[in-house]
Design a protein around this motif. Structure first.
Motif, PDB file in Angstrom:
ATOM      1  N   ARG A   1       1.337  -1.541   0.268  1.00 16.43           N
ATOM      2  CA  ARG A   1       0.495   0.262  -0.034  1.00 16.43           C
ATOM      3  C   ARG A   1       0.934   1.728  -0.181  1.00 16.43           C
ATOM      4  NH1 ARG A   1      -5.197  -0.440   1.634  1.00 16.43           N
ATOM      5  NH2 ARG A   1      -5.923  -2.854   1.988  1.00 16.43           N
ATOM      6  N   LEU A   2       0.489   2.585  -0.732  1.00  8.95           N
ATOM      7  CA  LEU A   2       0.829   3.850  -0.351  1.00  8.95           C
ATOM      8  C   LEU A   2      -0.321   4.057   0.714  1.00  8.95           C
ATOM      9  CD1 LEU A   2       2.568   4.145  -3.785  1.00  8.95           C
ATOM     10  CD2 LEU A   2       3.766   4.027  -1.828  1.00  8.95           C
TER      11      LEU A   2
ATOM     12  N   ARG B   1       9.777  -1.725  16.437  1.00  6.27           N
ATOM     13  CA  ARG B   1      10.795  -1.642  16.856  1.00  6.27           C
ATOM     14  C   ARG B   1      11.376  -2.019  15.100  1.00  6.27           C
ATOM     15  NH1 ARG B   1      16.226  -0.424  17.781  1.00  6.27           N
ATOM     16  NH2 ARG B   1      17.587  -1.080  16.089  1.00  6.27           N
ATOM     17  N   TYR B   2      11.751  -0.078  13.834  1.00  3.28           N
ATOM     18  CA  TYR B   2      11.778  -0.631  12.617  1.00  3.28           C
ATOM     19  C   TYR B   2      13.412  -1.022  11.951  1.00  3.28           C
ATOM     20  CZ  TYR B   2       8.053   2.254  12.954  1.00  3.28           C
ATOM     21  OH  TYR B   2       6.293   2.844  12.625  1.00  3.28           O
TER      22      TYR B   2
ATOM     23  N   GLY C   1       9.364  -2.315   4.928  1.00  4.52           N
ATOM     24  CA  GLY C   1       7.731  -0.970   4.115  1.00  4.52           C
ATOM     25  C   GLY C   1       6.445  -1.120   5.341  1.00  4.52           C
ATOM     26  N   LYS C   2       7.063  -1.069   7.273  1.00  5.42           N
ATOM     27  CA  LYS C   2       5.854  -1.447   7.870  1.00  5.42           C
ATOM     28  C   LYS C   2       4.472   0.217   7.588  1.00  5.42           C
ATOM     29  CE  LYS C   2       8.430  -3.767  11.237  1.00  5.42           C
ATOM     30  NZ  LYS C   2       9.110  -3.707  12.862  1.00  5.42           N
ATOM     31  N   ASN C   3       3.370  -0.305   8.700  1.00  5.69           N
ATOM     32  CA  ASN C   3       3.004   1.201   8.069  1.00  5.69           C
ATOM     33  C   ASN C   3       3.159   2.973   8.462  1.00  5.69           C
ATOM     34  OD1 ASN C   3      -0.157   2.554   7.793  1.00  5.69           O
ATOM     35  ND2 ASN C   3      -0.160   2.040   9.910  1.00  5.69           N
ATOM     36  N   ARG C   4       3.420   3.498   7.900  1.00  4.94           N
ATOM     37  CA  ARG C   4       3.457   4.905   7.841  1.00  4.94           C
ATOM     38  C   ARG C   4       5.041   5.000   7.771  1.00  4.94           C
ATOM     39  NH1 ARG C   4       0.570   8.958   7.702  1.00  4.94           N
ATOM     40  NH2 ARG C   4       1.888   9.929   9.348  1.00  4.94           N
TER      41      ARG C   4
ATOM     42  N   VAL D   1       8.088   5.668   6.549  1.00  2.00           N
ATOM     43  CA  VAL D   1       9.364   6.979   6.379  1.00  2.00           C
ATOM     44  C   VAL D   1       9.131   7.743   6.905  1.00  2.00           C
ATOM     45  CG1 VAL D   1       9.782   7.250   4.117  1.00  2.00           C
ATOM     46  CG2 VAL D   1       9.726   5.374   4.015  1.00  2.00           C
ATOM     47  N   ARG D   2       7.000   7.803   7.180  1.00  2.00           N
ATOM     48  CA  ARG D   2       7.148   9.697   8.114  1.00  2.00           C
ATOM     49  C   ARG D   2       7.454   9.039   9.328  1.00  2.00           C
ATOM     50  NH1 ARG D   2       3.597  12.301   4.960  1.00  2.00           N
ATOM     51  NH2 ARG D   2       2.822  11.279   3.142  1.00  2.00           N
ATOM     52  N   ARG D   3       7.000   8.171  10.019  1.00  2.00           N
ATOM     53  CA  ARG D   3       7.042   8.012  11.295  1.00  2.00           C
ATOM     54  C   ARG D   3       8.416   8.438  11.580  1.00  2.00           C
ATOM     55  NH1 ARG D   3       4.332   3.485  15.215  1.00  2.00           N
ATOM     56  NH2 ARG D   3       4.847   5.612  16.466  1.00  2.00           N
ATOM     57  N   VAL D   4       9.171   7.604  11.029  1.00  2.00           N
ATOM     58  CA  VAL D   4      11.013   7.498  11.748  1.00  2.00           C
ATOM     59  C   VAL D   4      11.333   9.353  10.614  1.00  2.00           C
ATOM     60  CG1 VAL D   4      13.539   7.157  10.657  1.00  2.00           C
ATOM     61  CG2 VAL D   4      11.642   5.038  11.278  1.00  2.00           C
TER      62      VAL D   4
END
Length: 252
Positions: A116-117, A174-175, A199-202, A204-207
């Motif tokens: 998903r995106l 944990r990412y 590719g966990k949910n959101r 890139v934005r969260r990190v």
């Protein structure tokens, strides 16, 4: 000369397989969706409703979905879609928001998104006719690399970004390793390239927000070896079969 391990025997095409797997390969839906359809009594064999997703079959002969016969699976097809921001990666939305299926061009076969995106994330979304290929590309164990470009606001150094290669924990989540690099900076705005395999949910934005940055734009530019390059927003094209075959050979 020492001999290596013997290769596994070739798979017998008539070997019984779970009905959910066969229907996914035929492009009916994902395995999870097929299991739900079985629970709803929508799938039958020779007129008898299927009771369990673990039902074993050697072919789809006599299988119907909503009363319609299922055709034997065709070779998997894979498409690139340049998803614009503001569309949900879903078949329908209870709130009435637009989805990718509202905007896909006519003439496509029935396709399923690979992963998903988010609503406001744009860029490369892979679409496939084959539920088994979809599952293979989404599995965390497969480790397909995703590449993003993020436009952000706020101070950040390359050293801070390089620390992400060790992974990070945010609010108990944990990412894994993230390869992040500053591309260019104008004042307090910058473009950052991010490569990851989870590719966990959101994610890139969260990190990036964890680093104190505001993300104003997020674009996925590649999924494995398949790039967004040359595809305008809203457009779809098909990945050539030899490229798809080569891609599948690289998967773990």
């Amino acid at each position: 000369m020492p001999e290596g391990p013997l290769p596994p025997p070739p798979r017998n095409p008539r070997e019984p397989q779970r009905i959910a797997k066969l229907l996914a390969r035929a492009g009916i839906a994902s395995r999870r969706e097929i299991e739900r359809m079985i629970e709803e009594g929508r799938i039958a064999i020779n007129g008898e409703k299927v009771a369990k997703p673990a039902t074993l079959l050697t072919s789809l002969q006599g299988v119907t979905v909503d009363g319609r016969p299922v055709k034997a699976p065709a070779p998997a097809r894979l498409f690139r879609y340049h998803k614009p921001a503001g569309l949900l990666t879903a078949e329908r939305d209870p709130k009435g928001r637009p989805t990718i299926y509202d905007r896909l061009p006519p003439g496509l076969p029935r396709v399923m998104p690979v992963g998903r995106l988010d609503l406001n994330t744009e860029g490369l979304l892979l679409l496939t006719t084959d539920g088994e290929l979809k599952r293979q590309l989404e599995l965390p164990s497969t480790g397909v690399e995703r590449t993003y470009r993020a436009r952000t606001f706020g101070p950040v150094s390359q050293e801070q970004l390089e620390e992400l290669i060790h992974g990070v924990e945010i609010e108990g989540m944990r990412y894994g390793a993230i390869d992040a690099n500053l591309e260019r900076r104008t004042g307090r705005n910058q473009w950052i390239e991010v490569r990851l395999r989870e590719g966990k949910n959101r994610e890139v934005r969260r990190v990036l927000e964890h680093l104190g940055l505001q993300v104003s734009r997020l674009i996925r530019t590649a999924y494995g070896p398949i790039s967004l390059a040359g595809l305008p927003p809203g457009a779809v094209d098909e990945v050539r079969q030899h490229e798809l075959v080569g891609f599948r050979k690289t998967l773990k």
